[in-house]
Design a protein around this motif. Sequence first.
Motif, PDB file in Angstrom:
ATOM      1  N   ASN A 110      36.305  -0.741 -48.502  1.00 28.05           N
ATOM      2  CA  ASN A 110      35.576  -0.482 -49.728  1.00 28.05           C
ATOM      3  C   ASN A 110      35.782   0.697 -50.420  1.00 28.05           C
ATOM      4  N   SER A 111      35.668   0.640 -51.732  1.00 29.53           N
ATOM      5  CA  SER A 111      35.902   1.868 -52.429  1.00 29.53           C
ATOM      6  C   SER A 111      34.689   2.274 -53.385  1.00 29.53           C
TER       7      SER A 111
ATOM      8  N   ILE B 273      46.114 -10.163 -61.881  1.00 28.37           N
ATOM      9  CA  ILE B 273      45.506  -9.646 -60.631  1.00 28.37           C
ATOM     10  C   ILE B 273      43.773  -9.442 -60.719  1.00 28.37           C
ATOM     11  N   SER B 274      43.395 -10.034 -59.576  1.00 31.08           N
ATOM     12  CA  SER B 274      41.917  -9.871 -59.535  1.00 31.08           C
ATOM     13  C   SER B 274      41.633  -8.742 -58.000  1.00 31.08           C
ATOM     14  N   PHE B 275      40.490  -8.253 -58.328  1.00 31.01           N
ATOM     15  CA  PHE B 275      40.121  -7.182 -57.388  1.00 31.01           C
ATOM     16  C   PHE B 275      38.812  -7.514 -56.558  1.00 31.01           C
ATOM     17  N   GLY B 276      38.655  -6.991 -55.554  1.00 28.54           N
ATOM     18  CA  GLY B 276      37.527  -6.835 -54.571  1.00 28.54           C
ATOM     19  C   GLY B 276      36.931  -8.299 -54.034  1.00 28.54           C
ATOM     20  N   GLU B 277      35.885  -8.646 -54.028  1.00 30.57           N
ATOM     21  CA  GLU B 277      35.387 -10.049 -53.341  1.00 30.57           C
ATOM     22  C   GLU B 277      36.111 -11.206 -54.305  1.00 30.57           C
TER      23      GLU B 277
ATOM     24  N   VAL C   8      19.660  10.440 -39.121  1.00 32.45           N
ATOM     25  CA  VAL C   8      19.268  10.024 -40.546  1.00 32.45           C
ATOM     26  C   VAL C   8      20.297   9.166 -40.753  1.00 32.45           C
ATOM     27  N   GLU C   9      19.986   7.967 -41.540  1.00 30.51           N
ATOM     28  CA  GLU C   9      20.699   6.975 -41.925  1.00 30.51           C
ATOM     29  C   GLU C   9      21.284   7.163 -43.227  1.00 30.51           C
ATOM     30  N   GLY C  10      22.313   7.502 -43.635  1.00 28.24           N
ATOM     31  CA  GLY C  10      22.886   7.788 -45.032  1.00 28.24           C
ATOM     32  C   GLY C  10      23.066   6.462 -45.697  1.00 28.24           C
ATOM     33  N   ASP C  11      23.674   6.500 -46.759  1.00 31.36           N
ATOM     34  CA  ASP C  11      24.067   5.279 -47.427  1.00 31.36           C
ATOM     35  C   ASP C  11      25.477   4.785 -46.995  1.00 31.36           C
ATOM     36  N   ALA C  12      25.391   3.712 -46.276  1.00 29.62           N
ATOM     37  CA  ALA C  12      26.670   3.417 -45.573  1.00 29.62           C
ATOM     38  C   ALA C  12      27.949   3.375 -46.332  1.00 29.62           C
ATOM     39  N   PHE C  13      27.758   2.860 -47.806  1.00 25.96           N
ATOM     40  CA  PHE C  13      28.857   2.744 -48.492  1.00 25.96           C
ATOM     41  C   PHE C  13      28.954   3.866 -49.730  1.00 25.96           C
TER      42      PHE C  13
END
Length: 416
Positions: free
Chosen positions: A12-13, A48-52, A395-400
């Motif tokens: 993921n970006s 061209i499509s991107f992501g999900e 501490v749990e950060g924002d995973a993404f």
Amino acid sequence: MGVCGFDFGTSNSTLGVIRGGFPALVDLENGKKPLRSAMFFNELDHSISFGEIAVENYLNHEEGRLLTSLKSVLGTSTMNASSVIFNQHKSFKEIIGFYVAHVKSIGESLVEAELSNVVVGRPVHFNDRDSKKDKAAENVLREVFVEQGFKDIEFQFEPIAAAKTFGHENTADKLAMIVDIGGGTSDFSIVRTGDDADGSSGDIVATAGIHIGGTDIDQVIALHKVMSKLGMGGTMISSSGKELPLPKSYFYDMTMWHLVSQLYSPGTVRKIKDTFRYACNMDEVTKFLQVIEKQDGHRVLASCESAKIDLVSHGEAQIDLEFVETGFSICLSHSDLKGLIIEKINSVLNEIKSMLKSVGLSGDEVDVIYYTGGTTKIDFIKNRIGALFRNARTVEGDAFGSVGTGLTYDAMEKFK
């Protein structure tokens, strides 16, 4: 001049811009900050499509090519190779450029200005063993961003970017261990935080990284749970009548997100059919050939990834292979997952221990562990890492989003 932070991830970006004097991650897909690092090239209309959406188009059997985990080619021999897109050979640098241009255009639409200055995230090592390939990977990525119109390009280690996010959120702890395990790599940094820290390079105690991430977990699940059901480990009869093991290379390629599409070329399909025609376990091999002919290799990996996520979220999972054969599924348990990834996790732990040793620290001296990256959602991994730091709070950060936010903080500092 527009300023941004760009986290180009294996899975993921994210893109961060400055809004009201603070970093803000851009909604890149359907109101979500992360955009899956995937592209689908539609052969019928050359779109061209991107992501999900790209993955959905592939799963809906639209005619075209799905390419994912493109960051994985950086630092490898595949980096200078090409892929056939719309009947033309396109270098992977050009293909990554399509993705970067798409993300850049979304950001520019939001800020209503050209994004020209960027801090790009990179792993501590693109290649664990070859410093020349590691540097070459950064150079290729720099060229991609130049070709997409960025004027001033800086790079920052991803765990340092995550540390910047943590530092803006926390001031009480003095010594922090940043653990960033994403789709392609596991990266770490030890940083000094708190009132005495000023965010300078002097606050960075150590960094380390190893090329192990979530896609590697998908790969071992596919390899050890699925490929044996598709013929791997079987034998064939040679022209001389001798029984030989089936070649494993084709099965391995099907378990790698960035290699599986290479199995779909007509020449490769013919070669595989010719090689496997004398297989002794033809019932299983027929399923493998069917997956290749229908270009369903990515679907196999997607099912393994979904099962991994289900296991983490719900405690049980089935690898759904209904598209291969009616009623075909494989159980994935916690004990399965632990057994499959134990060697990789031991390698991650050894990398952390080596980093601590290199700066003369013990785990007991660390005040806090800050986790980010989607793969840190696997409790078994966090528990093994946490055992090295007995006095540290978690501490749990924002995973993404932690890395992208930190890159934007870094951009604010570098492009004042």
